[in-house]
Enzyme design. Structure first.
Site, PDB file in Angstrom:
ATOM      1  N   ILE A  12       0.857  -1.192   0.000  1.00  0.00           N
ATOM      2  CA  ILE A  12       0.000   0.000   0.000  1.00  0.00           C
ATOM      3  C   ILE A  12       0.901   1.253   0.000  1.00  0.00           C
ATOM      4  O   ILE A  12       1.755   1.408   0.880  1.00  0.00           O
ATOM      5  CB  ILE A  12      -0.930   0.017   1.233  1.00  0.00           C
ATOM      6  CG1 ILE A  12      -1.828  -1.246   1.239  1.00  0.00           C
ATOM      7  CG2 ILE A  12      -1.781   1.272   1.262  1.00  0.00           C
ATOM      8  CD1 ILE A  12      -2.689  -1.389   2.474  1.00  0.00           C
TER       9      ILE A  12
ATOM     10  N   GLU B 154       2.262  -3.249   5.720  1.00  0.00           N
ATOM     11  CA  GLU B 154       1.327  -2.978   4.628  1.00  0.00           C
ATOM     12  C   GLU B 154       1.670  -3.773   3.372  1.00  0.00           C
ATOM     13  O   GLU B 154       1.193  -3.476   2.283  1.00  0.00           O
ATOM     14  CB  GLU B 154       1.299  -1.467   4.320  1.00  0.00           C
ATOM     15  CG  GLU B 154       2.590  -0.896   3.758  1.00  0.00           C
ATOM     16  CD  GLU B 154       3.582  -0.455   4.823  1.00  0.00           C
ATOM     17  OE1 GLU B 154       4.414   0.389   4.516  1.00  0.00           O
ATOM     18  OE2 GLU B 154       3.502  -0.935   5.975  1.00  0.00           O
TER      19      GLU B 154
END
Length: 752
Positions: free
Chosen positions: A634, A676
């Site tokens: 991300i 992430e």
């Protein structure tokens, strides 16, 4: 002193080496690559069952270009595993014999991912992959033709052993094993149909263990020892599947199968083995005849051929050519003394002759009965004639003057008393008491030696001894249990019972001419193969009276109270133990979940994803299918955490995980790698298709409105498994591609 000690050690080692018997080295050839299909053989080797019978077995897996039958006939392998088509080879004159059918039904099936194919008729004008040897596919071909489909109207293809050809539609149906390929399709969430010949009446054997006539002729004992050890191995294997799988994975997993694949295979094959119906290894003549009929209809063998001498059962008596010729040249004669202990003219069939009938029946041979009047006449006939034998009822013969067989039966030396006497729990109770015994009882000297304080009264017969008992002139009578039973019954001694046993036992053996070693071997082979059930039936026939017992009632109740208390404690403990086991199992499940699951997103964690990736690499290489992975990160997630807080960040990770999972295939695996970063595993996916998947996910993520009202983008690194890849190089390449995107603008896909 040290030198002397060293010499003694060396001498002992030398003697031990001379006495140590080296196991016979033999070879078993399998008809496919190592897998659970042959687990019973591995178990027999690893658990020492082969070693117990003096065999050192080299298990060789299937090799292309090697014919198992030729290898066995040329004695390059002693034993091999084959299919029901061995019947064809036998009828065509090849010298082979079957020892066991491990699978009562063949695992061979037709597998199709074309769901419109539901029955054999649907194969008309379809493409079907089968092995080049049509004989092994007879059951499948017969299933098809039985439904009115001409085989010429089917496009048969040479088997590629590549499951992708079925998945991708290069063939419509594929010859497969019910224990293997269905698992792989289930694992990839691919629907399929199975056409099983068994469901259409074509039920063939599978995994037939066989050897050559030469091996059977030259090494009959080895054949049956090997057969026994193999069946013991398979029985242990199916009762201990988890342990068997561990052994395969550690020593025999040349195909790199996963634990799950082996577990599936094991349970599928256990159902086919018939072990739960006590049919493990069974080969039935009636079923062989049905299979032969199918081969005849398919023109593989001529009509009216007789399938003989094909099955060797564990209980068979296997004679060598020398032994067979001996029986052809000689008529076996059994010398039965008219008033011998077990043939004493009581008007009841003789236990002695019942065992002779068992010998005759087991070996399917004739034995002539000759009555003689005394032991001297019998011994004279034995000394002058071969092929004569008799039961050993006397102390007269010396072991060096005659040959002896193994014991065919064992009988207790029992004690009879009047009903007024209590149960005799120990022979020492008879000390200093008068006890009658037949004077020619074979165990008389042993009894005198063991219990010198018993006052033995010797009689001419068992009947005379029982007469002394009924007249209260002796405390008890001792004789062989069957004789006591027969005499008590025949003389209607209603006041007499069997009250105990002495602990001494009589072994019924046969004696024969000291030069007659061939007959000794023949009789021993037959004795070894007489079923225990047959022996028990004979013995029970003559053990007509039960032991009578008298108990101390107060003592009985005292013992009973103690047992009840112990039982109560045992039950209470077990209830606690069961509850504890349940609690531990629940805890174990929870621990497994914690160990494999990411707590925040409920996705597979890094540890679990590594396991799945290793398994996926194994399947990809085994079935030559492409495997791709995608690393996803991300973009700028740290900024979200820093500006909006970790709670918002956590919610975004959860929503992001659900979004990806919703937009991938059921065969794909998605997990959190850490922070992430995420990993997506794509089985059976080329580089081009993986890139297309990544591009699609990139657009879905960037266009999605998260609940936090944030717009998010992601960076993607894509790669496909290469021949020289290991797990680390495979992951590293995708990871580096992803970081290239992050360092060069983000929100993009990079393929490496």
């Amino acid at each position: 002193m040290k030198h002397l000690l060293l010499k003694l050690i060396l001498i002992n080692l030398f003697i031990f080496t001379l006495n140590a018997k080296e196991n016979e080295k033999i070879t078993l050839r399998l008809d496919w690559l190592n897998q659970f299909q042959f687990a019973g053989y591995y178990i027999a080797k690893e658990k020492g069952f082969f070693n117990e019978v003096g065999l050192d077995v080299d298990i060789k897996e299937f090799e292309y270009g090697i014919d198992q039958i030729d290898e066995v006939l040329e004695q390059k392998a002693n034993y091999a595993v084959g299919k029901s088509s061995l019947i064809i080879d036998k009828l065509n004159g090849k010298g082979i014999v079957a020892l066991a059918a491990i699978f009562q039904s063949s695992p061979m099936i037709l597998l199709t991912t074309n769901l419109s194919i539901k029955k054999p008729e649907d194969l008309l004008h379809k493409k079907v992959m089968l092995t080049p040897d049509a004989r092994t596919a007879i059951a499948i071909n017969s299933m098809i033709t039985s439904r009115g489909v001409n085989l010429e109207h089917i496009d048969f293809q040479q088997h590629s052993f590549n499951l992708n050809n079925l998945i991708n539609g290069k063939t419509d149906a594929m010859g497969s094993y019910i224990s293997n390929e269905p698992f792989l399709l289930k694992n990839r969430n691919i629907k399929f149909n199975i056409l099983n010949p068994k469901d259409y009446g074509f039920d063939f054997y599978g995994g037939i263990l066989f050897t050559s006539n030469i091996e059977l002729e030259n090494n009959p004992k080895r054949v049956q020892d090997f057969q026994k050890a193999v069946l013991k191995g398979w029985e242990y294997d199916f009762l201990n599947i988890e342990e068997s799988i561990e052994i395969i994975m550690n020593k025999y997993n040349t195909q790199n199968k996963t634990y799950s694949a082996l577990f599936y295979e094991a349970n599928s094959l256990k159902k086919l083995s018939g072990i739960d119906e006590n049919k493990l290894g069974l080969i039935e003549k009636s079923k062989l005849e049905e299979i032969q009929y199918i081969y005849t209809m398919q023109k593989y063998v001529q009509a009216n051929q007789k399938l003989s001498n094909f099955i060797v059962y564990p209980s068979d008596v296997i004679l060598s050519s020398i032994e067979k010729n001996y029986l052809k040249r000689n008529t076996l004669t059994y010398l039965s003394k008219i008033n011998a202990p077990f043939n004493n003219g009581l008007g009841i069939s003789s236990i002695e002759l019942d065992y002779i009938d068992a010998l005759k029946s087991k070996a399917n041979m004739d034995i002539k009965i000759k009555n003689d009047s005394n032991i001297e006449e019998s011994l004279d006939l034995l000394n002058k004639n071969q092929a004569y034998f008799k039961a050993d009822f006397s102390n007269t013969p010396k072991s060096s003057d005659y040959l002896y067989t193994q014991a065919i039966a064992t009988f207790d030396l029992a004690i009879a008393t009047n009903l007024s006497k209590t149960y005799i729990s120990s022979t020492s109770i008879l000390e200093n008491k008068k006890v009658a015994i037949r004077k020619d009882c074979l165990l008389l000297k042993e009894l005198e030696k063991k219990y010198p304080n018993i006052k033995l009264i010797k009689t001419e017969s068992t009947s005379d001894a029982l007469k002394l008992l009924s007249d209260d002139k002796v405390y008890a009578v001792i004789d062989l249990l069957p004789l006591l039973n027969l005499n008590i019954l025949e003389n209607n001694n209603t006041s007499t019972r069997i009250s105990g046993v002495t602990g001494l036992k009589f072994e019924l053996k046969y004696i024969l001419n000291k030069e007659d070693k061939v007959l000794q071997t023949i009789l021993n082979k037959i004795i070894q193969r007489i079923d225990e059930k047959v022996k028990n039936e004979i013995n029970e026939k003559y053990n007509i009276l039960n032991y009578e017992t008298t108990e101390n009632i107060s003592l009985f109740y005292k013992i009973l109270i103690v047992l009840v208390l112990l039982l109560f404690i045992f039950v209470l403990y077990n209830i606690k133990l069961i509850n504890e086991m349940k609690r531990r199992k629940e805890l174990e499940k929870e621990l497994h979940k914690i160990a494999d699951t990411d707590e925040l997103t409920n996705l597979n964690n890094r540890r679990k994803m590594i396991k799945i990736l290793i398994n996926s690499i194994t399947i990809s290489r085994q079935y030559k299918t492409p495997l791709s992975i995608i690393f996803i990160d991300i973009d700028d997630f740290k900024i979200i955490n820093d500006t909006k807080g970790h709670a918002i960040g956590d919610n975004i990770l959860k929503e992001f995980s659900k979004l990806i999972n919703k937009n991938i295939r059921s065969t794909d695996t998605f997990g959190r790698w850490g922070g992430e970063e995420f990993l997506l595993i794509l089985p059976d996916t080329s580089t081009e298709n993986a890139k297309r998947t990544a591009e699609n996910l990139k657009e879905i993520i960037s266009s999605h409105k998260f609940k936090s009202k944030d717009s998010i983008t992601s960076s993607f690194g894509v790669t496909t498994l290469k021949e020289d890849d290991d797990k680390k190089s495979f992951i590293k390449r995708a990871d580096e591609a992803m970081y290239f995107v992050k360092e060069n603008g983000k929100n993009a896909v990079k393929v490496d």
